[in-house]
Design an enzyme around this catalytic site. Structure first.
Site, short mmCIF file in Angstrom:
data_model
loop_
_atom_site.label_atom_id
_atom_site.label_comp_id
_atom_site.label_asym_id
_atom_site.label_seq_id
_atom_site.Cartn_x
_atom_site.Cartn_y
_atom_site.Cartn_z
N LYS A 1 0.85 -1.20 0.00
CA LYS A 1 0.00 0.00 0.00
C LYS A 1 0.88 1.25 0.00
O LYS A 1 0.58 2.23 -0.69
CB LYS A 1 -0.93 0.00 1.23
CG LYS A 1 -2.06 -1.01 1.10
CD LYS A 1 -2.80 -1.24 2.40
CE LYS A 1 -3.81 -2.38 2.23
NZ LYS A 1 -4.41 -2.86 3.46
N GLN B 1 -5.52 -1.83 9.57
CA GLN B 1 -5.19 -3.12 8.98
C GLN B 1 -5.73 -4.25 9.86
O GLN B 1 -5.55 -4.25 11.08
CB GLN B 1 -3.66 -3.24 8.82
CG GLN B 1 -3.20 -4.46 8.06
CD GLN B 1 -3.64 -4.47 6.60
OE1 GLN B 1 -3.72 -3.44 5.96
NE2 GLN B 1 -3.93 -5.65 6.08
N ASP C 1 -11.91 1.65 3.56
CA ASP C 1 -12.09 0.19 3.50
C ASP C 1 -13.54 -0.16 3.18
O ASP C 1 -13.85 -1.29 2.83
CB ASP C 1 -11.74 -0.43 4.86
CG ASP C 1 -10.45 -1.23 4.83
OD1 ASP C 1 -10.12 -1.76 3.76
OD2 ASP C 1 -9.80 -1.30 5.88
#
Ligand code: GUN
Length: 277
Positions: A48, A92, A115
């Site tokens: 990322k 995460q 997300d």
């Protein structure tokens, strides 16, 4: 049989995002929170980070020890909710067991929820009025679009019903007017469901579970699984070597859905940025 080059499709998407970012005075900002030192998470975060650098985003990576309390983590998220440099926040997963994932997802502002896991964004997707989409299912949709698939009326089978992939995946396909079957670990006669599918998306986390005799000749097979074998090899949930001889298109692991997830995260961050200016 054609192998879908997810890496190439993702690179094209990233190139178009970079073109847009180059015209902006303030750069879109992404904050990534990593709790603990899970090896797989560290690899995902490095990918990322590289992608953010390539497109010119502002990136903050926030590392916290795995004994962080629930309050401290929520406080960190609230600080980022109020930070004007930050357009997108990602925590995460997986998180250590003492932390409540649901509470974490609900604390991220829906406007910065890149997300797409906040109930407000999931609800909008369910109502076919999406704002920020969960990245992996949306990445699969962009992949199908890029190979020119017409989803209307197609029989799609999603194997796996997780909140991150299976459920939102089914919703994306339904919104595209496909006929969708969602299978889970208790599904009976999975092979009978699969053999009728024009499009199969698998996200179960069982190495090479899907075999070639379960797949209709010419079907499109999208493998979302990422499994590391004891010998260090990375394999998907689909037995690539046998299924490739039957499928019309197949997304490999690695180099299939993985890069699409990251490109979609960038796309979501740009969408969140545009909604804030
Ligand atoms: N871990 C594995 N997949 C994901 C994802 O899509 N988002 C986050 N935040 N963590 C993950």
């Amino acid at each position: 049989m054609n192998v879908i080059n997810g890496k190439k499709i993702a690179q094209n998407l990233q190139a178009s995002i970079k073109l847009k970012v180059d015209t902006l005075d303030r750069k879109p900002g992404l904050a990534v929170i990593l709790v603990g030192d899970d090896d797989a998470s560290e690899v995902y975060i490095r990918n990322k980070e590289n992608a953010c650098k390539e497109v010119g985003f502002y990136l903050e990576i926030i590392n916290r020890f795995d004994n962080i309390s629930q309050e401290e983590l929520l406080f960190e998220i609230e600080r980022l909710n109020d930070d004007d440099k930050i357009d997108g926040i990602l925590v995460q997963l997986p998180l250590p067991k003492h932390l409540d994932v649901n509470l974490v997802n609900e604390t991220i502002s829906p406007k910065k929820d890149v997300d797409g896991f906040h109930s407000e964004n999931i609800g909008k997707l369910m109502q076919n009025k999406p704002f920020l989409h969960p990245c992996t299912p949306k990445g699969v949709m962009l992949m199908l679009e890029s190979i020119g698939v017409d989803l209307v009326g197609k029989n799609c089978v999603v194997v796996g019903a997780s909140n991150i992939v299976g459920r939102p995946m089914a919703c994306e396909l339904l919104n595209a007017k496909a006929t969708v079957t969602i299978c889970n670990s208790k599904t009976k006669n999975l092979s009978c469901k699969l053999i009728q599918a024009d499009i199969v998306v698998v996200a179960v986390g069982i190495p090479k579970m899907i075999q070639s005799d379960w797949i209709k000749p010419g079907a499109i097979v999208i493998d979302v699984g990422i499994n590391r074998l004891d010998n260090g090899c990375l394999v998907g949930d689909v037995d690539f070597e046998s299924v490739r001889n039957v499928a019309g298109w197949i997304a490999p692991v690695p180099g299939g859905v993985g890069p699409m997830t990251i490109a979609t995260l960038l796309k979501n961050t740009l969408t969140a940025y545009e909604a804030r200016i």
